[in-house]
Design an enzyme around this catalytic site. Structure first.
Site, PDB file in Angstrom:
ATOM      1  N   SER A   3       0.836  -1.194   0.000  1.00  7.96           N
ATOM      2  CA  SER A   3       0.000   0.000   0.000  1.00  7.96           C
ATOM      3  C   SER A   3       0.873   1.246   0.000  1.00  7.96           C
ATOM      4  O   SER A   3       1.987   1.237   0.544  1.00  7.96           O
ATOM      5  CB  SER A   3      -0.901   0.024   1.243  1.00  7.96           C
ATOM      6  OG  SER A   3      -1.586   1.268   1.345  1.00  7.96           O
TER       7      SER A   3
ATOM      8  N   TYR B 276      -2.846  -1.145  10.172  1.00 10.52           N
ATOM      9  CA  TYR B 276      -2.861  -1.578   8.770  1.00 10.52           C
ATOM     10  C   TYR B 276      -1.565  -1.184   8.080  1.00 10.52           C
ATOM     11  O   TYR B 276      -0.943  -2.004   7.385  1.00 10.52           O
ATOM     12  CB  TYR B 276      -4.054  -0.955   8.052  1.00 10.52           C
ATOM     13  CG  TYR B 276      -4.055  -1.172   6.559  1.00 10.52           C
ATOM     14  CD1 TYR B 276      -4.411  -2.398   6.024  1.00 10.52           C
ATOM     15  CD2 TYR B 276      -3.683  -0.142   5.693  1.00 10.52           C
ATOM     16  CE1 TYR B 276      -4.398  -2.602   4.647  1.00 10.52           C
ATOM     17  CE2 TYR B 276      -3.672  -0.340   4.323  1.00 10.52           C
ATOM     18  CZ  TYR B 276      -4.032  -1.571   3.800  1.00 10.52           C
ATOM     19  OH  TYR B 276      -4.006  -1.771   2.442  1.00 10.52           O
TER      20      TYR B 276
END
Length: 241
Positions: A133, A146
């Protein structure tokens, strides 16, 4: 025919990756955790050169079962795409131990041990692509755990690329930005202000599409990417530049 496994391939980015690799001539093993109907739709779209296999990467026994099923389906796994993952849009004060454990089980432990168990099937010159990400290169306190999990995957990629490099196996990350998928639909679709804020985080001033990420993964999985390894291909549209 070359074979690829795409985890979390029933929806969103994983679905787009499975369809793109099939277009490139791969037989695709479509992994899913819950949505069997969506996985079957992906398989139907691809045709005879696809099979759906259910496994929750957050459950060790199911990871092992998935690896065993892949071995039963093929003697050679040319491409492994570790795409499956879950989010946790909470700041540090709102993250519980259960949240944290589940997040790291799916996003880190699952891909680690699935890759470990599938390595005997991956040939010299094979490809491993991990979905990370864009939040790994910025401060992202609104989803701190996350971001940490994706940072762990980046470190995994770096070390594994070094180990497997002598065999010509490349290991790379593809890091998406904000992508218009079902997972983001709740806050993104139908809200012009949210769309504008999301677009504004990207230099290209728009939200990305799942097929655009699939195109990048397809390159990382291709013979043309044979001299690219241990790195992150940024597919954030210039996020937070």
């Amino acid at each position: 025919m070359r074979t690829a496994l795409v985890t979390g391939a029933s929806r969103g980015i994983g679905r787009a990756i499975a369809l793109r690799l099939a277009k490139d001539g791969f037989r695709v093993i479509v992994n899913y955790a819950r949505d069997g109907a969506a996985a079957r739709e992906v398989v139907d779209r691809i045709g005879a050169n696809a099979v759906a296999v259910r496994a929750d990467l957050g459950v060790p026994e199911e990871v092992t079962a998935l690896a065993q099923r892949v071995a039963a389906e093929t003697d050679v796994l040319d491409v492994l795409v570790n795409n499956a993952g879950i989010g946790l849009p909470r700041p540090i004060g709102e993250v519980t131990r259960a949240d944290y454990a589940r997040l790291f089980a799916v996003n880190v432990e699952g891909p680690f041990f699935l890759t470990q168990q599938l390595l005997p099937l991956i040939p010299d010159g094979g490809r491993i692509v991990n979905l990370t990400s864009g939040v790994t290169r910025i401060a992202f306190p609104e989803a701190i755990a996350y971001a940490m999990s994706k940072g762990a995957v980046q470190t995994f990629t770096l070390a594994l690329a070094k180990e497997l490099g002598p065999r010509g196996i490349t290991v790379n990350n593809v890091a998406p930005g904000i992508i218009d998928t079902d997972a983001n639909a709740g806050w993104l679709r139908g809200d012009p202000e949210a769309q504008a804020r999301a677009a504004g985080r990207h230099a290209v001033n728009r939200v990305g599409r799942a097929d655009e990420i699939a195109d990048v993964v397809a390159f990382a999985a291709s013979p043309q990417a044979g001299f690219v390894t241990g790195t992150t291909i940024d597919a954030t549209g210039g996020g937070n530049l």
